[in-house]
Design an enzyme around this catalytic site. Sequence first.
Site, PDB file in Angstrom:
ATOM      1  N   ALA A  66       0.869  -1.176   0.000  1.00  0.00           N
ATOM      2  CA  ALA A  66       0.000   0.000   0.000  1.00  0.00           C
ATOM      3  C   ALA A  66       0.907   1.227   0.000  1.00  0.00           C
ATOM      4  O   ALA A  66       2.080   1.142   0.387  1.00  0.00           O
ATOM      5  CB  ALA A  66      -0.875  -0.018   1.246  1.00  0.00           C
ATOM      6  N   GLY A 111       0.615  -4.974   1.019  1.00  0.00           N
ATOM      7  CA  GLY A 111      -0.594  -5.014   0.199  1.00  0.00           C
ATOM      8  C   GLY A 111      -0.348  -5.614  -1.189  1.00  0.00           C
ATOM      9  O   GLY A 111      -1.281  -6.112  -1.817  1.00  0.00           O
ATOM     10  N   GLU A 114      -0.530  -9.228  -0.663  1.00  0.00           N
ATOM     11  CA  GLU A 114      -1.943  -9.523  -0.382  1.00  0.00           C
ATOM     12  C   GLU A 114      -2.770  -9.525  -1.673  1.00  0.00           C
ATOM     13  O   GLU A 114      -3.696 -10.323  -1.830  1.00  0.00           O
ATOM     14  CB  GLU A 114      -2.484  -8.516   0.642  1.00  0.00           C
ATOM     15  CG  GLU A 114      -1.811  -8.734   2.002  1.00  0.00           C
ATOM     16  CD  GLU A 114      -2.105  -7.641   3.006  1.00  0.00           C
ATOM     17  OE1 GLU A 114      -1.711  -6.479   2.753  1.00  0.00           O
ATOM     18  OE2 GLU A 114      -2.737  -7.927   4.026  1.00  0.00           O
ATOM     19  N   GLU A 134       4.798  -5.305   7.266  1.00  0.00           N
ATOM     20  CA  GLU A 134       4.042  -4.280   7.987  1.00  0.00           C
ATOM     21  C   GLU A 134       4.516  -4.069   9.418  1.00  0.00           C
ATOM     22  O   GLU A 134       4.438  -2.949   9.939  1.00  0.00           O
ATOM     23  CB  GLU A 134       2.536  -4.609   7.986  1.00  0.00           C
ATOM     24  CG  GLU A 134       1.850  -4.355   6.651  1.00  0.00           C
ATOM     25  CD  GLU A 134       1.892  -5.545   5.698  1.00  0.00           C
ATOM     26  OE1 GLU A 134       2.700  -6.465   5.917  1.00  0.00           O
ATOM     27  OE2 GLU A 134       1.122  -5.533   4.724  1.00  0.00           O
TER      28      GLU A 134
HETATM   29  N1  CAA Z   1       4.619   3.160  -0.562  1.00  0.00           N
HETATM   30  C1  CAA Z   1       4.996   4.322  -1.093  1.00  0.00           C
HETATM   31  N2  CAA Z   1       6.138   4.493  -1.788  1.00  0.00           N
HETATM   32  C2  CAA Z   1       6.910   3.406  -1.969  1.00  0.00           C
HETATM   33  C3  CAA Z   1       6.586   2.151  -1.430  1.00  0.00           C
HETATM   34  C4  CAA Z   1       5.360   2.035  -0.710  1.00  0.00           C
HETATM   35  N3  CAA Z   1       4.935   0.886  -0.191  1.00  0.00           N
HETATM   36  N4  CAA Z   1       7.564   1.268  -1.745  1.00  0.00           N
HETATM   37  C5  CAA Z   1       8.477   1.958  -2.462  1.00  0.00           C
HETATM   38  N5  CAA Z   1       8.089   3.247  -2.601  1.00  0.00           N
HETATM   39  C6  CAA Z   1       8.782   4.347  -3.291  1.00  0.00           C
HETATM   40  C7  CAA Z   1       9.947   4.846  -2.474  1.00  0.00           C
HETATM   41  O1  CAA Z   1       9.508   5.762  -1.488  1.00  0.00           O
HETATM   42  C8  CAA Z   1      10.783   5.491  -3.565  1.00  0.00           C
HETATM   43  O2  CAA Z   1      10.202   6.731  -3.903  1.00  0.00           O
HETATM   44  P1  CAA Z   1      11.111   8.085  -3.888  1.00  0.00           P
HETATM   45  O3  CAA Z   1      12.063   7.870  -5.033  1.00  0.00           O
HETATM   46  O4  CAA Z   1      10.126   9.189  -4.138  1.00  0.00           O
HETATM   47  O5  CAA Z   1      11.790   8.122  -2.584  1.00  0.00           O
HETATM   48  C9  CAA Z   1      10.571   4.575  -4.764  1.00  0.00           C
HETATM   49  O6  CAA Z   1       9.366   3.861  -4.492  1.00  0.00           O
HETATM   50  C10 CAA Z   1      11.694   3.559  -4.944  1.00  0.00           C
HETATM   51  O7  CAA Z   1      11.837   2.845  -3.724  1.00  0.00           O
HETATM   52  P2  CAA Z   1      13.251   2.699  -2.949  1.00  0.00           P
HETATM   53  O8  CAA Z   1      14.141   3.854  -3.281  1.00  0.00           O
HETATM   54  O9  CAA Z   1      12.944   2.447  -1.503  1.00  0.00           O
HETATM   55  O10 CAA Z   1      13.822   1.393  -3.656  1.00  0.00           O
HETATM   56  P3  CAA Z   1      14.865   0.357  -3.028  1.00  0.00           P
HETATM   57  O11 CAA Z   1      15.287  -0.519  -4.150  1.00  0.00           O
HETATM   58  O12 CAA Z   1      15.912   1.055  -2.253  1.00  0.00           O
HETATM   59  O13 CAA Z   1      13.991  -0.520  -1.972  1.00  0.00           O
HETATM   60  C11 CAA Z   1      12.069  -1.770  -1.221  1.00  0.00           C
HETATM   61  C12 CAA Z   1      12.967  -1.342  -2.416  1.00  0.00           C
HETATM   62  C13 CAA Z   1      12.856  -2.700  -0.296  1.00  0.00           C
HETATM   63  C14 CAA Z   1      10.863  -2.503  -1.791  1.00  0.00           C
HETATM   64  C15 CAA Z   1      11.630  -0.503  -0.442  1.00  0.00           C
HETATM   65  O14 CAA Z   1      11.090   0.432  -1.362  1.00  0.00           O
HETATM   66  C16 CAA Z   1      10.579  -0.755   0.616  1.00  0.00           C
HETATM   67  O15 CAA Z   1      10.890  -1.281   1.661  1.00  0.00           O
HETATM   68  N6  CAA Z   1       9.319  -0.366   0.348  1.00  0.00           N
HETATM   69  C17 CAA Z   1       8.245  -0.446   1.309  1.00  0.00           C
HETATM   70  C18 CAA Z   1       7.717  -1.859   1.436  1.00  0.00           C
HETATM   71  C19 CAA Z   1       6.643  -1.927   2.501  1.00  0.00           C
HETATM   72  O16 CAA Z   1       6.854  -1.643   3.655  1.00  0.00           O
HETATM   73  N7  CAA Z   1       5.428  -2.345   2.085  1.00  0.00           N
HETATM   74  C20 CAA Z   1       4.304  -2.476   2.968  1.00  0.00           C
HETATM   75  C21 CAA Z   1       3.465  -1.246   2.933  1.00  0.00           C
HETATM   76  S1  CAA Z   1       2.223  -1.211   4.169  1.00  0.00           S
HETATM   77  C22 CAA Z   1       0.950  -2.155   3.555  1.00  0.00           C
HETATM   78  O17 CAA Z   1       1.018  -2.667   2.468  1.00  0.00           O
HETATM   79  C23 CAA Z   1      -0.245  -2.273   4.457  1.00  0.00           C
HETATM   80  C24 CAA Z   1      -1.248  -3.269   4.042  1.00  0.00           C
HETATM   81  O18 CAA Z   1      -1.172  -4.422   4.369  1.00  0.00           O
HETATM   82  C25 CAA Z   1      -2.417  -2.852   3.262  1.00  0.00           C
END
Ligand code: CAA
Length: 256
Positions: A66, A111, A114, A134
Amino acid sequence: MYNNIKIQLLDQTALLEIDRPKYLNALNRETLEEIEHAFQHELLSNTDIRGVIITGAGEKAFVAGADIKEFMKYSTEEGMALAKWGHGVMNRIYTFPKPVIAAINGYALGGGLELALACHMRVASNSAKMGLPEVSLGLIPGYGGTQRLTQLVGRGKALEMILSGEMIDAEDANQWGLVNYTTNSDELISKTTDLLKKMYGKSAHAIAAAIKAVNAGLGKDTDGYEEEIRSFGESFGTPDFHEGVDAFLTKRKPNF
Ligand code: CAA
């Protein structure tokens, strides 16, 4: 028509691509709305479409979760409303009457995993990474992950993934039963399409009924055995049954 998803027709298969590669295809509200709309309307009503593949744009991600930026300021009520809506969207895919397969081409996190879990089947590229991170955000999975992951891989492995927040690779996912197949990145869509094509020669009515019966056994308010009995009986009243049996007896291919 859509800003965050693309739908392409490959013969009888609709390829739905989540298209926000700059943000690793994170599901913001608008994207979730568009997915919901597509499954409610064209993917359902277009009878030329016999199956759906969901994948992510770009090389890096299926869907990285998400959109974290959007829910930074959410209250308890807003968080609950988001999960309720997300569950509704995932459920629409889970109960979709045509087969839906996730082609996981990179990160499938939170998400995003999911979304893949809501699909009927999953095929992962060898480079895919899957997880429910999460807990690292002080949250728990909110789009059905605690339930659907547990159904697929069992309580022990599900809790390991959910409590550690760690990602697993495609090989482990395959071994644990989280994905049906793994494949090279460049063959991901063709392998997934081939899997769907095996279903296109079969009765669409029977396929929809089978999905419903399997799901009924996993739902808490439904009885899978009862659903199977009802639906098995109902099948005898369908044109597909008459065509299927006639084709068998006259030694020809059925024309469903
Ligand atoms: N939401 C919003 N933006 C996201 C994102 C997310 N889930 N995942 C990645 N992005 C964005 C980053 O913020 C970044 O944007 P900017 O360039 O503007 O900063 C861009 O995508 C590229 O990401 P990274 O620079 O972080 O890329 P990376 O290769 O260094 O890392 C990654 C990759 C390990 C996937 C890392 O992006 C990450 O950990 N992302 C978040 C994953 C996460 O926590 N997901 C769960 C979300 S909560 C959820 O989903 C709740 C639910 O159950 C409904």
